[in-house]
Design an enzyme around this catalytic site. Structure first.
Site, PDB file in Angstrom:
ATOM      1  N   THR A   1       1.958  -5.029   4.790  1.00 19.55           N
ATOM      2  CA  THR A   1       1.371  -4.588   3.528  1.00 19.55           C
ATOM      3  C   THR A   1       1.153  -3.074   3.529  1.00 19.55           C
ATOM      4  O   THR A   1       1.053  -2.465   2.480  1.00 19.55           O
ATOM      5  CB  THR A   1       0.005  -5.256   3.286  1.00 19.55           C
ATOM      6  OG1 THR A   1      -0.795  -5.084   4.461  1.00 19.55           O
ATOM      7  CG2 THR A   1       0.162  -6.741   2.990  1.00 19.55           C
TER       8      THR A   1
ATOM      9  N   TRP B   1     -10.701   0.321   4.210  1.00 13.69           N
ATOM     10  CA  TRP B   1      -9.448   0.791   4.801  1.00 13.69           C
ATOM     11  C   TRP B   1      -8.892   1.986   4.046  1.00 13.69           C
ATOM     12  O   TRP B   1      -7.990   2.671   4.539  1.00 13.69           O
ATOM     13  CB  TRP B   1      -8.401  -0.331   4.855  1.00 13.69           C
ATOM     14  CG  TRP B   1      -8.191  -1.019   3.544  1.00 13.69           C
ATOM     15  CD1 TRP B   1      -8.787  -2.166   3.112  1.00 13.69           C
ATOM     16  CD2 TRP B   1      -7.320  -0.608   2.479  1.00 13.69           C
ATOM     17  NE1 TRP B   1      -8.353  -2.477   1.849  1.00 13.69           N
ATOM     18  CE2 TRP B   1      -7.453  -1.548   1.442  1.00 13.69           C
ATOM     19  CE3 TRP B   1      -6.436   0.469   2.312  1.00 13.69           C
ATOM     20  CZ2 TRP B   1      -6.750  -1.449   0.243  1.00 13.69           C
ATOM     21  CZ3 TRP B   1      -5.735   0.574   1.121  1.00 13.69           C
ATOM     22  CH2 TRP B   1      -5.896  -0.376   0.095  1.00 13.69           C
TER      23      TRP B   1
ATOM     24  N   ARG C   1       0.799  -1.230   0.000  1.00 14.64           N
ATOM     25  CA  ARG C   1       0.000   0.000   0.000  1.00 14.64           C
ATOM     26  C   ARG C   1       0.827   1.273   0.000  1.00 14.64           C
ATOM     27  O   ARG C   1       0.272   2.358   0.178  1.00 14.64           O
ATOM     28  CB  ARG C   1      -1.000  -0.054   1.152  1.00 14.64           C
ATOM     29  CG  ARG C   1      -2.040  -1.113   0.842  1.00 14.64           C
ATOM     30  CD  ARG C   1      -2.934  -1.519   1.956  1.00 14.64           C
ATOM     31  NE  ARG C   1      -3.833  -2.580   1.485  1.00 14.64           N
ATOM     32  CZ  ARG C   1      -4.493  -3.413   2.270  1.00 14.64           C
ATOM     33  NH1 ARG C   1      -4.394  -3.308   3.569  1.00 14.64           N
ATOM     34  NH2 ARG C   1      -5.269  -4.333   1.763  1.00 14.64           N
TER      35      ARG C   1
ATOM     36  N   ASP D   1     -15.306  -8.119  13.742  1.00 19.20           N
ATOM     37  CA  ASP D   1     -14.256  -7.666  12.834  1.00 19.20           C
ATOM     38  C   ASP D   1     -14.571  -6.303  12.228  1.00 19.20           C
ATOM     39  O   ASP D   1     -14.448  -6.095  11.033  1.00 19.20           O
ATOM     40  CB  ASP D   1     -13.956  -8.696  11.727  1.00 19.20           C
ATOM     41  CG  ASP D   1     -12.740  -8.281  10.895  1.00 19.20           C
ATOM     42  OD1 ASP D   1     -11.988  -7.384  11.335  1.00 19.20           O
ATOM     43  OD2 ASP D   1     -12.543  -8.848   9.806  1.00 19.20           O
TER      44      ASP D   1
ATOM     45  N   GLU E   1      -6.194 -11.737  12.221  1.00 19.67           N
ATOM     46  CA  GLU E   1      -6.720 -13.088  12.097  1.00 19.67           C
ATOM     47  C   GLU E   1      -5.715 -14.150  12.528  1.00 19.67           C
ATOM     48  O   GLU E   1      -5.950 -15.326  12.370  1.00 19.67           O
ATOM     49  CB  GLU E   1      -7.120 -13.353  10.644  1.00 19.67           C
ATOM     50  CG  GLU E   1      -8.375 -12.636  10.225  1.00 19.67           C
ATOM     51  CD  GLU E   1      -8.163 -11.158   9.932  1.00 19.67           C
ATOM     52  OE1 GLU E   1      -8.586 -10.337  10.767  1.00 19.67           O
ATOM     53  OE2 GLU E   1      -7.575 -10.829   8.902  1.00 19.67           O
TER      54      GLU E   1
END
Lengths: 145, 577
Positions: free
Chosen positions: B186, B405, B141, B320, B204
């Protein structure tokens, strides 16, 4: 401020000893591994923990009557995000219920994955676990209601 | 702190040494040093940090492209990074006319911002066997820049610094044992005050979700903050030793508050994602307790990593809907210094600079994981905690979130916050699972589920123009499928939205009227910025679909998504004809 000096704010993960719980020890007995020492630590850790369903079969004090059998639980933990509704519907990955693929194909795909689409589970899941997942896939039926 | 040699002097020397090479042609002006003060100021022509500046507005003051001439916007140049497995998700950065961005596998490119000519590129050697085993991979990213270097994280747990001028490796620091944890980096790093901050993936997976501070000059780790039970107090919020099941992490870059020398960061959810505790989550289930510091916003001292303050947006997150969104809008409103942070659930939290709740509002229409969140205290009211088994009423929003996100944009000229909200739900069957107490190779979800439309309606997404503090809505534009990319607003009174079908839209920032659109040929799910090079304004956007949210689009929506590649992408740069 002491520039550049390492600052410890909390216990480092690496300092945590790997504690073997009772189920872990039971598992070790059941692992068909000649010498655990030969395994790299990562594989060992993965083998110890990914095999959790093996000891999930032990009666747990608070387990409800409808406790899922191990492959179902394993599937929900690691596969269900992509194979929707427990493998009954297409999601990020294809629908698995009623698949026309052979056991060998499914086994190969679980082990090696598909680049950019599905991770490889070889080393994370044992052959016995993969076989249990194939059995689970073959047993899938539409949800009631 | 030790004084670093002036980067200006170094850059002049290097430019002179390679005057015959491509570097001179690509760098019309001698580059200035990028430091904390310059990022804070957020220069007119540049885009120096992931969120534009530390204020995190995703706003460019440039007005050469404006409502009057945007109809003449067309493609100036394109760059193809190659090997775009799961599309492109990077936020490009620009300093002094040079554009820096990443492709999948942490490939880094430095391009001439006016022409797209490659100045240098860097493809790290990665542990491909490990990456083949990862689920949230191999996208990247973006980078951070500062002190003459470009910083990038890798999926195999490293943070790498490259010389900004040459792309040569300055240092390469292994921060986490990705072989063991199967997680890596990431998200883009954040550069602030000689420190590079980067957070690991984690939600997770069993692990303790570390966030790192690394010395920008040497690559030496300065500190590590564990988002799972990182303090004695936090340890008490994980009953049954469930901190070993872990989760957390902070996989998107936050920002830096120069006034208080503080890094603000959002953290991810605890594992497993779904708990079978029922209402007694404080004492029952997979992870009894509040599970600090997961699904929280945290304030860390940039020099020491010491926790200064925090707010847990979702105590014992059982859905979540984490806080990993890295957007922290820094506002001055009526003499108050405020911070606005979107939670994945679609609730938008407004804090003071010590992370005390000042207001909470919601961007989504369809939401039922709680009845409400108290706007005065931030307390969850009427929360739904599931027991094992099939959940009767679908859960809203869907696991992909009420917000993505990716980031919205705040335009200080209009005073409006342009933010995407998503309307979608999911059916859910919660599974009682055996605790996973040591790092394993794969995910820990704890439920079977499937995407579903909202009750009585269809799935859709919407761009809202709202007051960032009160949530008052001025206008809204709807999209048939939720757009997943970031939003850009500009001084030209424009709002740009790259959508999922592959079209970039430009809207009038005051009215929401669509003034221009153009197809990039494939879906968007990454960054968009504006910058100036050689006196000309450009808009740069990454196109390329694939990943945890977008992989659901083909089976859910069909249509153009059926043939849309999930291993391709391009950087597309627009300017006026």
């Amino acid at each position: 401020m002491a520039a550049g000096e390492p600052v410890q704010t909390a216990p480092r993960r690496t300092s945590e000893p790997m504690r073997l719980t009772k189920p872990d020890l039971n598992l070790m007995k059941t692992l068909h591994v000649m010498k655990l020492d030969f395994l790299p630590p990562a594989v060992l850790a993965a083998a110890l923990t990914c095999a959790t369903p093996a000891w999930a079969q032990q009666p747990a004090p608070s387990a409800p009557d409808n406790a899922p059998f191990d492959a179902e639980q394993l599937f929900a933990s690691t596969c269900g995000w992509c194979h929707s509704d427990g493998g009954r519907a297409a999601g990020k990955g294809p629908q698995l219920m009623g698949t026309s693929k052979s056991d060998d194909f499914i086994r190969e795909r679980i082990k090696n994955g598909k680049p950019g689409a599905m991770p490889a589970f070889d080393g994370a899941l044992s052959d016995a676990q993969i076989d249990a997942i194939i059995k689970y896939i073959r047993s899938l039926k539409p949800q009631q209601g | 702190m030790k004084k670093q040699p002036s980067y200006l002097a170094v850059s002049v020397a290097i430019s002179a040494a390679v005057a015959i090479g491509a570097t001179l042609a690509a760098s019309p002006a001698f580059a200035q040093s990028v430091d904390t003060a310059r990022i804070e100021a957020g220069g007119q022509n540049d885009w120096l940090t992931y969120h534009g500046s530390y204020k995190s507005y995703h706003y460019s003051p440039l007005a050469q492209i404006n409502t009057g001439n945007v109809a003449n916007l067309s493609v100036a140049w394109i760059h193809i990074p190659g090997r775009s497995t799961r599309g492109l998700q990077s936020m490009p950065l620009v300093a002094d006319g040079v554009l820096y961005y990443t492709g999948s596998y942490s490939r880094v490119f430095a391009l001439n911002g006016a022409t797209g000519e490659v100045i240098w590129s860097y493809f790290p050697e990665l542990d491909e066997g490990l990456i083949a085993r990862q689920t949230h991979s191999p996208y990247n990213r973006g980078v951070a820049i500062g002190d003459g270097k470009v910083y990038v994280g890798t999926m195999d747990g490293r943070l790498i610094a490259l010389d900004m001028k040459t792309g040569k490796v300055a240092w390469d620091t292994k921060l986490i044992d990705s072989q063991k944890l199967t997680v890596g980096f990431t998200g883009a790093p954040l550069f602030a005050k000689g420190t590079v901050v980067i957070g690991a993936q984690g939600g997770e997976w069993p692990g303790r979700g570390p966030i790192f501070g690394v010395d920008a000059a040497t690559g030496k780790k300065k500190w590590e903050f564990l988002t799972v039970a990182g303090t004695d107090d936090a340890m008490k919020t994980w009953g049954s030793d469930s901190w070993r099941t872990g989760g957390g992490g902070g996989w998107m870059p936050g920002t830096y508050d120069t006034d208080t020398n503080t890094v603000l960061w959002g953290t991810a959810n605890p594992a497993p994602l779904y708990d079978w505790s029922g209402a007694d989550f404080k004492t029952q289930g997979a992870r009894p307790g509040d599970n600090l510091y997961t699904s929280s916003v945290i304030a860390l001292d940039v020099d020491t990593g010491k926790l200064k303050s925090f707010h847990q947006e979702l105590p014992h997150d059982a859905w979540d809907f984490d806080s990993a969104v890295g957007e922290f809008l820094m506002l001055d409103r009526d003499g108050q210094k405020l911070v606005v942070h979107p939670n994945k659930s679609g609730y938008i939290f407004v804090y003071d600079r010590n992370l005390a709740v000042k207001n909470v509002w919601r961007i989504t229409q369809n939401s039922n994981f709680v009845k409400n969140i108290d706007p005065k205290t931030g307390e969850l009211i009427g929360r739904r905690d599931f027991a094992a088994g099939k959940v009767e009423e679908p859960l809203c929003p869907h696991i992909s979130g009420g917000v993505s996100w990716n980031s919205g944009s705040y335009n200080p000229k209009t005073g409006l916050y342009y933010k995407l909200g998503q309307e979608w739900c999911m059916t859910l069957d919660v599974m009682k699972t055996t605790p996973i107490v040591a790092p394993q190779a794969q995910l820990n979800i704890g439920a079977n589920f499937k995407i579903a439309p909202p009750p009585g309606g269809e799935i859709y997404g919407h761009l809202d123009a709202r007051d960032p503090v009160t949530g008052a809505k001025k206008w809204e534009v709807r999209f048939p499928e939720p757009p997943l990319a970031s939003v850009l607003s500009t001084g030209g009174n424009l709002v740009f939205v790259p959508d999922s079908r592959g079209t970039v839209h430009a809207y009038d920032a005051d009215s929401g009227t669509e003034l221009w659109n153009h197809s990039d040929g494939t879906g968007h799910q990454g960054g968009i910025i504006s910058y100036s090079a050689g006196g000309k304004q450009y808009v740069a956007v990454v196109a390329g679909f694939g990943g945890m949210a977008s992989d659901d689009y083909a089976p859910t929506f069909g249509g153009v998504y059926k043939s849309m590649p999930r291993d391709d992408g391009a950087l597309i740069v627009y300017s006026l004809k």
